[in-house]
Design a protein around this motif. Structure first.
Motif, PDB file in Angstrom:
ATOM      1  N   ALA A   1      -0.376  -6.571  -1.807  1.00  0.00           N
ATOM      2  CA  ALA A   1      -0.973  -5.629  -2.126  1.00  0.00           C
ATOM      3  C   ALA A   1      -1.791  -5.450  -0.726  1.00  0.00           C
ATOM      4  O   ALA A   1      -1.903  -3.967   0.366  1.00  0.00           O
ATOM      5  CB  ALA A   1      -1.650  -5.305  -2.941  1.00  0.00           C
ATOM      6  N   THR A   2      -2.388  -6.529  -0.530  1.00  0.00           N
ATOM      7  CA  THR A   2      -3.891  -6.460   0.609  1.00  0.00           C
ATOM      8  C   THR A   2      -3.094  -6.551   1.871  1.00  0.00           C
ATOM      9  O   THR A   2      -2.948  -6.089   3.104  1.00  0.00           O
ATOM     10  CB  THR A   2      -4.692  -7.779   0.675  1.00  0.00           C
TER      11      THR A   2
ATOM     12  N   LYS B   1       0.048  -4.769   2.593  1.00  0.00           N
ATOM     13  CA  LYS B   1       0.503  -3.937   2.184  1.00  0.00           C
ATOM     14  C   LYS B   1      -0.438  -2.681   3.434  1.00  0.00           C
ATOM     15  O   LYS B   1      -0.873  -2.522   4.336  1.00  0.00           O
ATOM     16  CB  LYS B   1       0.858  -3.670   1.232  1.00  0.00           C
ATOM     17  N   GLN B   2      -1.938  -2.871   2.656  1.00  0.00           N
ATOM     18  CA  GLN B   2      -3.437  -2.153   2.791  1.00  0.00           C
ATOM     19  C   GLN B   2      -3.335  -2.690   4.681  1.00  0.00           C
ATOM     20  O   GLN B   2      -3.872  -1.619   5.478  1.00  0.00           O
ATOM     21  CB  GLN B   2      -4.118  -2.557   2.166  1.00  0.00           C
TER      22      GLN B   2
ATOM     23  N   ASP C   1      -0.400  -0.911   6.766  1.00  0.00           N
ATOM     24  CA  ASP C   1      -1.019   0.608   6.968  1.00  0.00           C
ATOM     25  C   ASP C   1      -1.904   1.161   7.431  1.00  0.00           C
ATOM     26  O   ASP C   1      -1.821   1.486   8.999  1.00  0.00           O
ATOM     27  CB  ASP C   1      -1.429   0.778   5.161  1.00  0.00           C
ATOM     28  N   GLU C   2      -3.825   0.020   8.008  1.00  0.00           N
ATOM     29  CA  GLU C   2      -4.604   0.246   8.446  1.00  0.00           C
ATOM     30  C   GLU C   2      -4.153   0.802   9.887  1.00  0.00           C
ATOM     31  O   GLU C   2      -4.891   0.982  10.480  1.00  0.00           O
ATOM     32  CB  GLU C   2      -5.131  -0.241   7.652  1.00  0.00           C
TER      33      GLU C   2
ATOM     34  N   ARG D   1       8.167  -2.419   4.737  1.00  0.00           N
ATOM     35  CA  ARG D   1       7.643  -1.506   3.773  1.00  0.00           C
ATOM     36  C   ARG D   1       9.063  -1.167   2.891  1.00  0.00           C
ATOM     37  O   ARG D   1       9.558  -0.199   2.990  1.00  0.00           O
ATOM     38  CB  ARG D   1       7.255  -0.629   4.154  1.00  0.00           C
TER      39      ARG D   1
END
Length: 192
Positions: A29-30, A32-33, A36-37, A115
């Motif tokens: 999750a980190t 992916k964040q 995304d960022e 993703r």
């Protein structure tokens, strides 16, 4: 009867597995964040260059010193992460600032690969609703080995009806104009 020690050991092993899975999920999750960022920030860079073509002119002008160019970049992208700033500065120092748009597109492609997402263009006679886009994504994503599709919609009245879908170099044509063309070719082939 099972001993308490044996039960505790199994429970402990189970908890350890849960903790490892939770840690891995949190790590994913980190990541992916972060992806995304980074994509969001690179998109800002792309938009700044697109909206202010003068910036590219300044950054490629031979009479402006590299120090002054670095100052422009630092000021223009001060709100972005150091990683993004350093990447743009590196492109500038290596005289490759003109490829910033290509770099952003390549990052977008690689981030989508991670993703399980692909970009798709859907041509239709009328604009598609969100539900129609979602249905097309669900129907076609698995056909190209992806989880989902980012759909952009282009209205093309020449299709007469149906849709034509482009994902990478693949085209799925379910338009009425395509079907009519197929019938037309078949009729011509029988005439010969």
């Amino acid at each position: 009867m099972i001993s308490h020690n044996h039960t505790s050991k199994k429970a402990n092993n189970f908890i350890l597995v849960l903790c490892k899975v939770n840690h891995r999920n949190r790590k994913l999750a980190t990541e992916k964040q972060m992806i995304d960022e980074m994509q969001h920030q690179l998109q800002i860079v792309e938009e700044v260059f697109a909206k202010t073509p003068e910036l590219m002119d300044v950054l490629t002008h031979p009479k402006i010193t590299i120090e002054r160019k670095k100052q422009f970049v630092s000021e223009a992208f001060a709100e972005l992460s150091p990683t993004v700033q350093h990447t743009v500065l590196l492109l500038l120092e290596r005289h490759r600032i003109q490829i910033v748009g290509q770099m952003v597109q390549e990052y977008r492609f690689l981030a989508n690969e991670v993703r399980g997402v692909a970009d798709a263009t859907v041509y239709s006679v009328k604009p598609l609703s969100a539900d129609e886009k979602r249905a097309i994504s669900q129907s076609f994503a698995s056909k190209v080995g992806k989880h989902t599709l980012n759909i952009s919609n282009i209205v093309d009245k020449s299709l007469i009806g149906g849709v034509k879908l482009r994902i990478g170099n693949r085209i799925y044509d379910g338009s009425i104009s395509s079907k009519l063309e197929t019938i037309h070719r078949g009729l011509l082939a029988h005439r010969s």
